[in-house]
Design an enzyme around this catalytic site. Structure first.
Site, PDB file in Angstrom:
ATOM      1  N   ARG A  27       0.875  -1.171   0.000  1.00 46.97           N
ATOM      2  CA  ARG A  27       0.000   0.000   0.000  1.00 46.97           C
ATOM      3  C   ARG A  27       0.909   1.216   0.000  1.00 46.97           C
ATOM      4  NH1 ARG A  27      -5.430   0.405   1.866  1.00 46.97           N
ATOM      5  NH2 ARG A  27      -6.031   2.471   2.655  1.00 46.97           N
ATOM      6  N   HIS A  58      -7.055   1.273  -6.927  1.00 48.34           N
ATOM      7  CA  HIS A  58      -7.357   0.480  -5.731  1.00 48.34           C
ATOM      8  C   HIS A  58      -8.048  -0.817  -6.187  1.00 48.34           C
ATOM      9  CE1 HIS A  58      -7.801  -0.599  -1.698  1.00 48.34           C
ATOM     10  NE2 HIS A  58      -8.598   0.349  -1.232  1.00 48.34           N
ATOM     11  N   GLN A 108      -9.958  -3.373  -3.777  1.00 48.24           N
ATOM     12  CA  GLN A 108     -11.260  -2.904  -3.324  1.00 48.24           C
ATOM     13  C   GLN A 108     -12.337  -3.166  -4.372  1.00 48.24           C
ATOM     14  OE1 GLN A 108     -12.276  -1.359  -0.225  1.00 48.24           O
ATOM     15  NE2 GLN A 108     -14.186  -2.021  -1.195  1.00 48.24           N
ATOM     16  N   ASP A 125     -16.824   7.896  -2.538  1.00 44.33           N
ATOM     17  CA  ASP A 125     -15.650   7.765  -1.674  1.00 44.33           C
ATOM     18  C   ASP A 125     -15.388   9.137  -1.072  1.00 44.33           C
ATOM     19  OD1 ASP A 125     -13.435   6.729  -0.404  1.00 44.33           O
ATOM     20  OD2 ASP A 125     -12.148   6.753  -2.171  1.00 44.33           O
ATOM     21  N   CYS A 143     -16.306   2.560   0.000  1.00 43.04           N
ATOM     22  CA  CYS A 143     -15.193   1.700   0.418  1.00 43.04           C
ATOM     23  C   CYS A 143     -14.736   1.987   1.846  1.00 43.04           C
ATOM     24  CB  CYS A 143     -14.030   1.804  -0.561  1.00 43.04           C
ATOM     25  SG  CYS A 143     -13.260   3.429  -0.629  1.00 43.04           S
ATOM     26  N   ARG A 158     -13.801  -7.803   1.260  1.00 42.42           N
ATOM     27  CA  ARG A 158     -12.371  -7.589   1.091  1.00 42.42           C
ATOM     28  C   ARG A 158     -11.601  -8.833   1.529  1.00 42.42           C
ATOM     29  NH1 ARG A 158      -9.779  -2.797   0.826  1.00 42.42           N
ATOM     30  NH2 ARG A 158      -8.047  -4.219   0.375  1.00 42.42           N
TER      31      ARG A 158
END
Length: 313
Positions: A101, A128, A131, A224, A270, A298
């Site tokens: 990450r 991402h 996700q 988001d 998310c 996830r």
């Protein structure tokens, strides 16, 4: 050749479907796979803060019989400027998979170029993809299919989530409609790549500046946070442009916009969420919201991705 998952279109349509099918199977039989028995180690590197990614990968690796080696990079020489390629060479000799990450996409691409084990993008500033795999699994669970569905995204169209929805949604055969101000238009290379995929899968990708038009007839509406990691210093400016004040042209996902979707329209976020900014509390906590299924998935989609990559390494 070692397979990596650095952006959503690293999986072909049939491969993406295979991973999602495996994720569904793993969710039904949570402890039925021991892909990492040994235990084999997976290095999970964090340059950025994390909750869902950290928990889902740590738990998933353990449930697959492996050892999650969670590393805060600021406590390593990588945080002091060690060459990314050298880190890749060291880790490749000791772990089965590397997940990272980090910030710029170029960093994880450099890691993958030097690694001899699969590398997973656990989030970058540009994409991402883990996700979106979970989000696609969630949509399939509730709608039964992906192809032909319409997913609308409201907010920062140049964000990593918007970019991954474009690529991952097009791969799944969905219409992906990004609703954002012109200044937050998706990156042109991503739009072009998504359009090429859409031409092969029967999907479509669209960019509109009218948030209500983005939501019209959608099967899924996603959003988001408006100021994510790395853009916090522009938060006030973003709130002004995106319109959290509740004006008619706001990009906030609220009840009136949700009502423009089709009956049973799903709500995705998310997380973490800022109730009252990018999404109203009644929508996030309402009957159309599947954000908690999304967060759980996830785990299952991450396990499936790990197992798939190792099988195809």
């Amino acid at each position: 050749m070692t397979r990596h998952f650095l952006r959503d279109d690293d999986l072909a349509p049939a491969e993406q479907a295979d991973v999602l099918d495996l994720a569904d199977a793993m969710k039904k039989d949570r402890f039925g796979w021991r892909t990492l028995a040994g235990p084999r180690a997976v290095a999970v590197l964090f340059d950025k803060q994390s909750l869902r990614t950290r928990v889902s990968l740590t738990v998933g690796i353990a449930e697959l019989g492996g050892h999650p080696l969670v590393i805060d990079t600021q406590a390593t020489h990588l945080g002091r400027g060690e060459a990314i390629e050298d880190v890749a060479r060291v880790l490749s000799r000791q772990v089965a998979v590397i997940a990272w990450r980090t910030f710029a996409q170029q960093r994880i691409e450099a890691l993958a170029a030097a690694a001899t084990v699969p590398v997973i993008n656990a989030l970058t500033d540009q994409f991402h993809p883990c996700q979106v795999l979970a989000d696609l699994q969630t949509i399939r669970e509730h709608h039964g299919s992906l192809g032909g569905r319409t997913l609308a995204f409201l907010g920062d169209g140049a964000s990593n989530m918007a970019h991954s929805y474009l690529l991952g949604g097009a791969t799944a055969g969905m219409t992906v409609r990004i609703g954002a101000p012109e200044r937050f238009r998706p990156g042109e290379p991503v739009m072009a790549a998504a359009a090429r995929i859409a031409a092969q899968t029967g999907a479509a990708v669209e960019f509109v500046t009218d948030p209500r038009a983005a939501c019209e007839g959608a099967d899924v509406i996603a959003t988001d946070v408006w100021a994510s990691m790395g853009t916090e210093d522009t938060r006030a400016e973003r709130l002004a442009v995106l319109g959290s004040s509740g004006r008619d042209d706001s990009y906030r996902l609220d009840g009136p916009k949700l009502a423009l979707g089709r009956p049973g329209c799903l709500v995705l976020h998310c997380l973490p969420a800022h109730r009252g900014e990018e999404i109203s509390a009644d929508v996030l906590d309402g009957p159309n919201s599947v954000v908690w299924d999304q967060a759980e998935n996830r785990l299952h989609s991450g396990k499936a991705l790990l197992a798939w990559l190792l099988e195809h390494a």
